[in-house]
Design an enzyme around this catalytic site. Structure first.
Site, PDB file in Angstrom:
ATOM      1  N   LYS A 197       0.844  -1.201   0.000  1.00  0.00           N
ATOM      2  CA  LYS A 197       0.000   0.000   0.000  1.00  0.00           C
ATOM      3  C   LYS A 197       0.880   1.253   0.000  1.00  0.00           C
ATOM      4  O   LYS A 197       0.615   2.213  -0.726  1.00  0.00           O
ATOM      5  CB  LYS A 197      -0.943  -0.010   1.217  1.00  0.00           C
ATOM      6  CG  LYS A 197      -2.030  -1.068   1.114  1.00  0.00           C
ATOM      7  CD  LYS A 197      -2.858  -1.201   2.402  1.00  0.00           C
ATOM      8  CE  LYS A 197      -3.849  -2.350   2.265  1.00  0.00           C
ATOM      9  NZ  LYS A 197      -4.683  -2.552   3.470  1.00  0.00           N
ATOM     10  N   GLN A 237      -4.564  -1.633   9.786  1.00  0.00           N
ATOM     11  CA  GLN A 237      -4.540  -2.931   9.108  1.00  0.00           C
ATOM     12  C   GLN A 237      -5.125  -4.013  10.015  1.00  0.00           C
ATOM     13  O   GLN A 237      -4.749  -4.129  11.183  1.00  0.00           O
ATOM     14  CB  GLN A 237      -3.092  -3.279   8.705  1.00  0.00           C
ATOM     15  CG  GLN A 237      -2.958  -4.526   7.854  1.00  0.00           C
ATOM     16  CD  GLN A 237      -3.584  -4.403   6.464  1.00  0.00           C
ATOM     17  OE1 GLN A 237      -3.632  -3.332   5.881  1.00  0.00           O
ATOM     18  NE2 GLN A 237      -4.085  -5.497   5.945  1.00  0.00           N
ATOM     19  N   ASP A 248     -10.957   2.937   4.311  1.00  0.00           N
ATOM     20  CA  ASP A 248     -11.298   1.519   4.131  1.00  0.00           C
ATOM     21  C   ASP A 248     -12.809   1.321   3.951  1.00  0.00           C
ATOM     22  O   ASP A 248     -13.254   0.254   3.536  1.00  0.00           O
ATOM     23  CB  ASP A 248     -10.875   0.711   5.371  1.00  0.00           C
ATOM     24  CG  ASP A 248      -9.536   0.015   5.209  1.00  0.00           C
ATOM     25  OD1 ASP A 248      -9.192  -0.344   4.070  1.00  0.00           O
ATOM     26  OD2 ASP A 248      -8.851  -0.181   6.239  1.00  0.00           O
TER      27      ASP A 248
HETATM   28  N1  GUN Z   1      -7.111  -6.816   6.212  1.00  0.00           N
HETATM   29  C1  GUN Z   1      -7.501  -7.512   5.126  1.00  0.00           C
HETATM   30  N2  GUN Z   1      -8.015  -6.675   4.207  1.00  0.00           N
HETATM   31  C2  GUN Z   1      -7.955  -5.443   4.727  1.00  0.00           C
HETATM   32  C3  GUN Z   1      -8.322  -4.152   4.246  1.00  0.00           C
HETATM   33  O1  GUN Z   1      -8.866  -3.968   3.149  1.00  0.00           O
HETATM   34  N3  GUN Z   1      -8.072  -3.115   5.083  1.00  0.00           N
HETATM   35  C4  GUN Z   1      -7.516  -3.281   6.299  1.00  0.00           C
HETATM   36  N4  GUN Z   1      -7.331  -2.204   7.058  1.00  0.00           N
HETATM   37  N5  GUN Z   1      -7.167  -4.456   6.787  1.00  0.00           N
HETATM   38  C5  GUN Z   1      -7.378  -5.520   5.988  1.00  0.00           C
END
Ligand code: GUN
Length: 295
Positions: A53, A97, A120
């Site tokens: 990311k 995350q 998100d």
């Molecule tokens: N863990 C798995 N997918 C995601 C996501 O799209 N965002 C976040 N913050 N954690 C995740």
């Protein structure tokens, strides 16, 4: 006939290039988009996701801010950081995350996030906006990535029967919400299958488009899809492979080798939905940063 292999890497790269131009224009007007990345603990998959990311952010010109906390971090300490980020003007949006260590409530952290910075799209306010079709909030990254990937591959979803296997809050449910909306790139008939569904194969076989969002390898087999279907594989599973560089390889939820020959189009893993998820996260970051643009 050979199926169309939908290339998420190329599509995401094209979107990142478009965003890089937009970011340059924003910077020329004095707005520097910034995204925060909160990582608690040392889960290797989470570390890898956050790394990807941040790399994508750098490529587009968005400043990434790192917040790495030890796995012993208390919920109170994490809530304090969330509050700081909510009020930090250089942070347009941030993600925490997931998964979080067991002693921290993910719901509590999500609820404490300012919905305006919830890139998100996990906060109940944004989930609610998604449900009522209010485009003022954010679109959830993976579901939106699926919709944009199909759109850019020239696959019309309007009027199609989309069968989603998996009802998670991150993929299955929000994807169904996006696809039923009455707008371009949506307007589909949607069915969600889950562990309470009787005879899942009889339903997936009715799908013009089948989306696998289960989290288990080889779950969608050739007998479960009709000839000519479009198959979207959202799964990312690590399977041990001593011959692979890192000792594992990534596979989706679909038995790709046997399913692909029946499809008109299919997304591979890796290189399908994954890179799109990250591109959509940046898109949400830009959407948030645009609120700071001079009128
Ligand atoms: N863990 C798995 N997918 C995601 C996501 O799209 N965002 C976040 N913050 N954690 C995740």
């Amino acid at each position: 006939m050979e199926p169309l292999i939908i290339n998420g890497n190329e599509t995401a790269a094209a979107i990142r290039a478009e965003m890089a131009k937009e970011v340059a224009e924003m910077k020329a007007k004095g707005v520097e988009p910034g995204l925060g990345f909160v990582l608690v603990g040392d889960n290797p998959a989470s570390q890898a996701y956050v790394r990807m990311k941040k790399k994508a952010c750098a490529e587009v010109g968005i400043t990434g801010y790192d917040y790495e906390l030890p796995k012993e971090t208390t919920q109170e300490e994490l809530l304090k950081l969330v509050d700081e980020l909510n009020h930090d003007p250089k942070i347009d949006g941030f993600i925490v995350q997931l998964p979080l260590p067991k002693h921290i409530s993910e719901e509590a952290i999500i609820a404490a996030t300012d919905p305006k910075k919830d890139v998100d799209c996990f906060h109940p306010i944004n989930v609610g906006k998604l449900c009522i079709g209010d485009t003022d909030g954010f679109f959830p990254c993976t579901p939106y990535g699926v919709v944009v990937l199909l759109q850019r591959a020239g696959i019309e979803v309007k009027g199609k029967h989309v069968v989603i296997v998996g009802r998670s809050n991150i993929v299955g449910k929000p994807l169904a919400n996006l696809l039923v909306q009455k707008r371009d790139g949506a307007n589909a008939t949607v069915t969600i299958c889950h562990t309470g569904t009787k005879d899942i194969p009889s339903i997936t076989r009715q799908g013009d488009i089948v989306v696998a969002a289960i989290g288990r390898p080889n779950t969608i087999t050739a007998d479960m899809v009709k000839e000519g279907a479009v198959v979207v594989d959202v799964g990312v599973n690590r399977v041990e492979d001593p011959s692979a560089k890192r000792g594992y390889r990534l596979v989706g939820d679909v038995d790709y080798e046997n399913v692909a020959p029946k499809c008109s189009a299919i997304t591979p893993v890796p290189g399908g939905v994954g890179p799109m998820t990250i591109a959509m996260l940046l898109m949400n970051g830009l959407k948030a940063a645009k609120r700071r643009m001079p009128k």
